[in-house]
Scaffold this active site. Structure first.
Site, PDB file in Angstrom:
ATOM      1  N   LYS A  53       0.839  -1.203   0.000  1.00  0.00           N
ATOM      2  CA  LYS A  53       0.000   0.000   0.000  1.00  0.00           C
ATOM      3  C   LYS A  53       0.878   1.258   0.000  1.00  0.00           C
ATOM      4  O   LYS A  53       0.581   2.229  -0.701  1.00  0.00           O
ATOM      5  CB  LYS A  53      -0.934  -0.016   1.226  1.00  0.00           C
ATOM      6  CG  LYS A  53      -2.019  -1.079   1.118  1.00  0.00           C
ATOM      7  CD  LYS A  53      -2.770  -1.304   2.425  1.00  0.00           C
ATOM      8  CE  LYS A  53      -3.693  -2.517   2.304  1.00  0.00           C
ATOM      9  NZ  LYS A  53      -4.429  -2.826   3.533  1.00  0.00           N
ATOM     10  N   GLN A  97      -4.020  -1.739   9.674  1.00  0.00           N
ATOM     11  CA  GLN A  97      -3.963  -3.057   9.047  1.00  0.00           C
ATOM     12  C   GLN A  97      -4.490  -4.126  10.013  1.00  0.00           C
ATOM     13  O   GLN A  97      -4.083  -4.179  11.171  1.00  0.00           O
ATOM     14  CB  GLN A  97      -2.506  -3.369   8.641  1.00  0.00           C
ATOM     15  CG  GLN A  97      -2.327  -4.677   7.899  1.00  0.00           C
ATOM     16  CD  GLN A  97      -3.031  -4.696   6.533  1.00  0.00           C
ATOM     17  OE1 GLN A  97      -2.970  -3.735   5.775  1.00  0.00           O
ATOM     18  NE2 GLN A  97      -3.698  -5.796   6.227  1.00  0.00           N
ATOM     19  N   ASP A 120     -10.671   2.924   4.351  1.00  0.00           N
ATOM     20  CA  ASP A 120     -10.965   1.492   4.228  1.00  0.00           C
ATOM     21  C   ASP A 120     -12.477   1.252   4.212  1.00  0.00           C
ATOM     22  O   ASP A 120     -12.929   0.165   3.857  1.00  0.00           O
ATOM     23  CB  ASP A 120     -10.362   0.719   5.418  1.00  0.00           C
ATOM     24  CG  ASP A 120      -9.061   0.001   5.056  1.00  0.00           C
ATOM     25  OD1 ASP A 120      -8.819  -0.206   3.852  1.00  0.00           O
ATOM     26  OD2 ASP A 120      -8.312  -0.355   5.980  1.00  0.00           O
TER      27      ASP A 120
END
Ligand code: NAD
Length: 294
Positions: A53, A97, A120
């Site tokens: 990412k 994460q 997200d």
């Protein structure tokens, strides 16, 4: 023989579009999108994902910040660190994460992220707004699936879509999105899961199959209607000594046989996976441009 929905090429196109947009922003002296990622512990797969990412951000010209914490960090301290990133005006998008160590509540951390920075799309505010068809960050994998269908002009309106798997990050949101008014969308959706009585019969009726259960090669040709569109979300690492990495990636669909019957199909790897990565960049761009929460 099915047409392959090529996520690798499509995601490349999306990343090029984002890169061009960043160049325009720079040229006009605007705000360069900035993504912050939080990584707790030393899980190998998480590390690979986060590094990917950050690399993606650098490649399109975004700023990125990676905050790493030891697996022993307390929940309270992690929540404070997330708050500090919330309060940093230069950071547009913020992701933590997953998975997190067992002593930390995923729900608490997810809800600590300000919805305006939740690129997200996991915060309940964004999930609720998505369900109500209001502007929201849509989580990366469902967004990537929709974008792939859209860019290949796959008709979804009036079609019967069967989703296999009801997870918070894939199955549930994609089932809502496919049923929502819009394009892609307007499908009649059946959401199947581990308690579905006759799963094969449900899948056989589908014009569009979205397999997101994490069971390698679960969907076989006998479960697929002639001409169905098949989206394979699954990724399972299978040991393979012929590979340098020691494993190969296998999807939830028995590709070689299903490809013979489907009209469109996503390969694994190179289908939904790369689209997921591009979607996070897209959401971060929207965040920097204050397109969702203005
Ligand atoms: P999950 O384990 O959270 O959920 C799996 C779902 O499948 C559950 O709802 C369960 O009820 C259902 N299920 C399990 N076995 C079943 C069965 N035999 N019949 C019917 N339903 C069954 O998984 P997830 O996080 O949604 O991920 C699913 C798969 O997609 C995994 O392989 C994961 O690695 C992959 N994934 C890929 C991407 C990507 O970018 N390509 C992103 C996220 C997840």
């Amino acid at each position: 023989m099915a047409t392959r929905l090529d996520g690798k090429t499509t995601s490349r196109t999306i990343r090029d579009e984002i890169k061009a947009e960043v160049q325009t922003i720079v040229h006009q002296g605007g705000k360069i999108p900035h993504l912050a990622a939080v990584l707790v512990g030393e899980d190998g797969a998480s590390e690979t994902y986060v590094n990917g990412k950050v690399r993606d951000c650098n490649e399109v010209g975004f700023k990125s910040t990676l905050r790493r914490f030891d697996a022993t960090i307390s929940e309270e301290d992690l929540l404070k660190e997330v708050q500090a990133l919330n309060d940093d005006p230069d950071i547009d998008g913020l992701i933590v994460q997953l998975p997190l160590p067992d002593h930390i509540s995923v729900e608490k951390v997810t809800e600590q992220i300000r919805p305006e920075k939740d690129v997200d799309g996991f915060h309940p505010v964004n999930v609720g707004r998505m369900a109500k068809n209001l502007p929201a960050y849509i989580s990366a994998t469902p967004f990537g699936i929709l974008e792939l269908l859209k860019r290949y002009n796959v008709e979804t309106s009036g079609k019967h879509c069967v989703v296999i798997g009801r997870s918070d990050i894939v199955g549930s949101p994609v089932s809502i999105l496919m049923a929502r008014k819009g394009n892609p969308g307007n499908a009649t959706v059946t959401l199947c899961h581990s308690r579905t009585a006759d799963l094969a019969a449900e899948v056989r009726r589908a014009d569009i199959i979205i397999a997101a259960l994490g069971k390698p090669e679960f969907v076989t040709a006998d479960m697929v209607k002639e001409g169905a569109v098949v989206i394979d979300v699954g990724i399972t690492r299978i040991p393979d000594e012929t590979k340098k990495s020691g494993f190969r990636l296998v999807g939830d669909v028995k590709f070689e046989e299903v490809e013979q019957k489907a009209s469109f199909i996503t390969p694994v790897p190179g289908g939904v996976g790369p689209m997921t990565r591009a979607s996070l960049l897209y959401n971060t761009l929207l965040a920097a441009q204050r397109k969702i929460y203005s």
